[in-house]
Enzyme design. Sequence first.
Site, PDB file in Angstrom:
ATOM      1  N   SER A   1      -7.264   8.645  -2.859  1.00  5.70           N
ATOM      2  CA  SER A   1      -6.828   8.618  -1.463  1.00  5.70           C
ATOM      3  C   SER A   1      -5.636   7.688  -1.384  1.00  5.70           C
ATOM      4  O   SER A   1      -5.654   6.607  -1.980  1.00  5.70           O
ATOM      5  CB  SER A   1      -7.920   8.069  -0.542  1.00  5.70           C
TER       6      SER A   1
ATOM      7  N   GLU B   1       0.857  -1.182   0.000  1.00  8.26           N
ATOM      8  CA  GLU B   1       0.000   0.000   0.000  1.00  8.26           C
ATOM      9  C   GLU B   1       0.896   1.235   0.000  1.00  8.26           C
ATOM     10  O   GLU B   1       1.744   1.389   0.885  1.00  8.26           O
ATOM     11  CB  GLU B   1      -0.918  -0.011   1.236  1.00  8.26           C
TER      12      GLU B   1
ATOM     13  N   THR C   1     -19.128   0.413  -4.932  1.00 10.19           N
ATOM     14  CA  THR C   1     -18.190  -0.410  -4.157  1.00 10.19           C
ATOM     15  C   THR C   1     -18.712  -1.822  -3.909  1.00 10.19           C
ATOM     16  O   THR C   1     -17.958  -2.793  -3.983  1.00 10.19           O
ATOM     17  CB  THR C   1     -17.837   0.286  -2.826  1.00 10.19           C
TER      18      THR C   1
ATOM     19  N   ALA D   1     -22.587   3.819   1.386  1.00  9.79           N
ATOM     20  CA  ALA D   1     -23.843   3.433   0.732  1.00  9.79           C
ATOM     21  C   ALA D   1     -23.570   2.248  -0.195  1.00  9.79           C
ATOM     22  O   ALA D   1     -22.651   2.299  -1.013  1.00  9.79           O
ATOM     23  CB  ALA D   1     -24.414   4.602  -0.059  1.00  9.79           C
TER      24      ALA D   1
ATOM     25  N   HIS E   1     -16.633   7.990  -8.126  1.00 14.20           N
ATOM     26  CA  HIS E   1     -16.906   6.654  -8.666  1.00 14.20           C
ATOM     27  C   HIS E   1     -16.378   6.596 -10.102  1.00 14.20           C
ATOM     28  O   HIS E   1     -17.109   6.931 -11.026  1.00 14.20           O
ATOM     29  CB  HIS E   1     -18.409   6.364  -8.667  1.00 14.20           C
TER      30      HIS E   1
ATOM     31  N   ASN F   1      -3.742   5.822   1.454  1.00 14.06           N
ATOM     32  CA  ASN F   1      -3.657   5.431   2.868  1.00 14.06           C
ATOM     33  C   ASN F   1      -4.085   3.983   2.977  1.00 14.06           C
ATOM     34  O   ASN F   1      -4.760   3.467   2.076  1.00 14.06           O
ATOM     35  CB  ASN F   1      -4.609   6.304   3.709  1.00 14.06           C
TER      36      ASN F   1
HETATM   37  P1  FAD Z   1      -9.415   2.430  -3.085  1.00 15.35           P
HETATM   38  O1  FAD Z   1     -10.253   2.367  -1.881  1.00 15.35           O
HETATM   39  O2  FAD Z   1      -9.235   3.745  -3.731  1.00 15.35           O
HETATM   40  O3  FAD Z   1      -7.977   1.826  -2.718  1.00 15.35           O
HETATM   41  C1  FAD Z   1      -6.930   1.775  -3.652  1.00 15.35           C
HETATM   42  C2  FAD Z   1      -5.614   1.778  -2.867  1.00 15.35           C
HETATM   43  O4  FAD Z   1      -4.528   1.503  -3.753  1.00 15.35           O
HETATM   44  C3  FAD Z   1      -5.321   3.133  -2.232  1.00 15.35           C
HETATM   45  O5  FAD Z   1      -5.137   2.985  -0.842  1.00 15.35           O
HETATM   46  C4  FAD Z   1      -4.021   3.579  -2.917  1.00 15.35           C
HETATM   47  O6  FAD Z   1      -3.177   4.322  -2.067  1.00 15.35           O
HETATM   48  C5  FAD Z   1      -3.394   2.257  -3.326  1.00 15.35           C
HETATM   49  N1  FAD Z   1      -2.456   2.364  -4.443  1.00 15.35           N
HETATM   50  C6  FAD Z   1      -2.643   3.036  -5.611  1.00 15.35           C
HETATM   51  N2  FAD Z   1      -1.570   2.893  -6.406  1.00 15.35           N
HETATM   52  C7  FAD Z   1      -0.666   2.119  -5.733  1.00 15.35           C
HETATM   53  C8  FAD Z   1       0.642   1.622  -6.042  1.00 15.35           C
HETATM   54  N3  FAD Z   1       1.213   1.846  -7.239  1.00 15.35           N
HETATM   55  N4  FAD Z   1       1.283   0.886  -5.095  1.00 15.35           N
HETATM   56  C9  FAD Z   1       0.697   0.603  -3.892  1.00 15.35           C
HETATM   57  N5  FAD Z   1      -0.555   1.057  -3.560  1.00 15.35           N
HETATM   58  C10 FAD Z   1      -1.232   1.790  -4.477  1.00 15.35           C
HETATM   59  N6  FAD Z   1     -18.523   4.290  -2.728  1.00 15.35           N
HETATM   60  C11 FAD Z   1     -19.706   3.668  -2.524  1.00 15.35           C
HETATM   61  O7  FAD Z   1     -19.965   2.615  -3.097  1.00 15.35           O
HETATM   62  N7  FAD Z   1     -20.626   4.201  -1.668  1.00 15.35           N
HETATM   63  C12 FAD Z   1     -20.421   5.378  -1.033  1.00 15.35           C
HETATM   64  O8  FAD Z   1     -21.271   5.819  -0.256  1.00 15.35           O
HETATM   65  C13 FAD Z   1     -19.205   6.058  -1.252  1.00 15.35           C
HETATM   66  N8  FAD Z   1     -18.957   7.242  -0.652  1.00 15.35           N
HETATM   67  C14 FAD Z   1     -17.737   7.813  -0.774  1.00 15.35           C
HETATM   68  C15 FAD Z   1     -17.481   8.984  -0.061  1.00 15.35           C
HETATM   69  C16 FAD Z   1     -16.198   9.526  -0.053  1.00 15.35           C
HETATM   70  C17 FAD Z   1     -15.926  10.782   0.717  1.00 15.35           C
HETATM   71  C18 FAD Z   1     -15.161   8.881  -0.790  1.00 15.35           C
HETATM   72  C19 FAD Z   1     -13.750   9.421  -0.770  1.00 15.35           C
HETATM   73  C20 FAD Z   1     -15.426   7.748  -1.547  1.00 15.35           C
HETATM   74  C21 FAD Z   1     -16.719   7.207  -1.560  1.00 15.35           C
HETATM   75  N9  FAD Z   1     -17.034   6.049  -2.269  1.00 15.35           N
HETATM   76  C22 FAD Z   1     -18.244   5.453  -2.106  1.00 15.35           C
HETATM   77  C23 FAD Z   1     -16.057   5.395  -3.154  1.00 15.35           C
HETATM   78  C24 FAD Z   1     -15.419   4.186  -2.451  1.00 15.35           C
HETATM   79  O9  FAD Z   1     -14.673   4.615  -1.353  1.00 15.35           O
HETATM   80  C25 FAD Z   1     -14.571   3.448  -3.472  1.00 15.35           C
HETATM   81  O10 FAD Z   1     -15.455   2.941  -4.462  1.00 15.35           O
HETATM   82  C26 FAD Z   1     -13.801   2.276  -2.878  1.00 15.35           C
HETATM   83  O11 FAD Z   1     -12.962   2.689  -1.842  1.00 15.35           O
HETATM   84  C27 FAD Z   1     -12.977   1.604  -3.973  1.00 15.35           C
HETATM   85  O12 FAD Z   1     -12.205   0.568  -3.418  1.00 15.35           O
HETATM   86  P2  FAD Z   1     -10.857   0.120  -4.116  1.00 15.35           P
HETATM   87  O13 FAD Z   1     -10.244  -0.904  -3.254  1.00 15.35           O
HETATM   88  O14 FAD Z   1     -11.104  -0.274  -5.519  1.00 15.35           O
HETATM   89  O15 FAD Z   1      -9.951   1.451  -4.218  1.00 15.35           O
END
Ligand code: FAD
Length: 505
Positions: free
Chosen positions: A108, A40, A479, A121, A433, A110
């Site tokens: 983001s 991460e 998500t 949601a 999204h 982290n």
């Molecule tokens: P992410 O959660 O974005 O995680 C990807 C991770 O990969 C990150 O931590 C990043 O740092 C890491 N990364 C990237 N590149 C590299 C690299 N080269 N090497 C190592 N690590 C790397 N979605 C919903 O469905 N419902 C909601 O109500 C909703 N509300 C939201 C409200 C807010 C304020 C925010 C910010 C987002 C919201 N979302 C919502 C979106 C939801 O958070 C995302 O759809 C979800 O987190 C996606 O998951 P993910 O694992 O695909 O990606």
Amino acid sequence: MSRNFPSRVDVAIVGSGPTGAAYARVLSELRPDLDLVTFEVGPLLADPPGLHVKNIVDAEERAAAQRRSEGPGALGAEDRRLRRAGTYLLPEGFQQPGEDGIPSLAMSSNVGGMGAHWTAACPRPGDSEVIPFIDDLDELLDEAGRLLGVSSHAFDDAPFADEVRARLASIFDDSRPTGRKVQPMPLAVQTHDDGRVTWSGSDVVYGEATRTNPRHTLVPEALVRQLRVHDGTVTGVVVRDLVDGSDHEVEAGQVVVAADGVRTPQLLWASGIRPRALGRYLNDQSQVIFAARLRDVSPRDAAQGEEPGKPAIAWQSGVSWVPFTDAEPFHGQVMQLDASPVPLAADDVVEPGSIVGLGWFCAKELQETDRLEFDDDRTDSYGMPAIRVHYTLTDGDRATLDGAREMVKRAALALGDPLDAEPITLPAGASLHYQGTVRMGPVDDGTSVCDPRSRVWGVDALRVAGNGVIPTSTACNPTLTSVALAVAGARDLATTYPKKEGSQP
Ligand code: FAD
């Protein structure tokens, strides 16, 4: 948690958001014999890893955790674009001349990714949002709901919730099929016996199965810069330790890239994996917001402001859902204004629970030309290929936005007195999204990047995960769906990965 970079693992996962965490969880449950590592790029914010920042009780600590998620090179206050706490915006390249662009394209960085900041949601897709070639999608969505801890009953006792839904139902429900009528929003939240509410982050997805798996290691502040590819097979990753700047080669039997809808295609590009559809069919959900004061409800003795673990946001009016249908192709959510992403009436005196925010999301017409491009010569603040966004709304998209504005006005009038004459259309990207950039398809015909089990076409030992995998045009929050697709990929990986010598069948 570790700062040790293993020389060889069975599965390397890039990214610790909900979809990367889903791979770690399913593999921990189904294949405890495998050595797993998650890299991460962002820092660890809290314990347990992946905790939602809203669950951090101390307000200053919570704000610090949000700031630590905002990556290097974030722009200062002079950047007036709309941005949520805990996220940072693409500093440049977000709009090309003559195009609409995506000014609020956010990320983001982290442990827990955006899943440490989200609203949680978790609606199910409906009608044309549903991916037609995934036969077991319903069961996968159920399992995603289990991993995320989704419930539709978290705010059953919110005093205005039934009234909000009755008023919305009176104008929307007649023409809607069962299952797509107005209803409580499924939310990834937990209500505890003492009345506290906590929000699911990757910590919930990881669960004890991952935390107690001695063969899973999570390494924060570790940037995966490249995938190693040999004869069409991914053989490992090159990782930079951001603490001391050293680079490490890690061999892997399989790699899963779950690095969000923007950085997953970026990493594939940086590794020379460049299928035609990579970065294309990018789609964001245009969003319209509005606010109304509920008519004829008496203010209750509600929490003022936000108590830790007991946010006022849903306390009075709950979170209500007007599902997407093909006839009304919008996803509507109605919640107490304090939960709305943008303060609509900053100087209004809010009687607790009596003002609701309405957010209507639109599905976009998919175009191959809406795309992320990556630069071979210029880099971003992590030293990865710089990103350029090409993005244009079609006439159909503008008509859909007009329809959303009309529908949200009708909803607000049914609920009470709108606070303003017209709804606000948020800048592109505000939905958070971003879909389509590594989309899934039933066949390798150049319009998709991966197969229905998230295996990248034409490259062995490589899977992709996240919202970028979703191939349909959706308006609902993605998500739950992307975690469901991650479950499918992880189960497939678990059953196809060679058994290790001496391991139990
Ligand atoms: P992410 O959660 O974005 O995680 C990807 C991770 O990969 C990150 O931590 C990043 O740092 C890491 N990364 C990237 N590149 C590299 C690299 N080269 N090497 C190592 N690590 C790397 N979605 C919903 O469905 N419902 C909601 O109500 C909703 N509300 C939201 C409200 C807010 C304020 C925010 C910010 C987002 C919201 N979302 C919502 C979106 C939801 O958070 C995302 O759809 C979800 O987190 C996606 O998951 P993910 O694992 O695909 O990606």
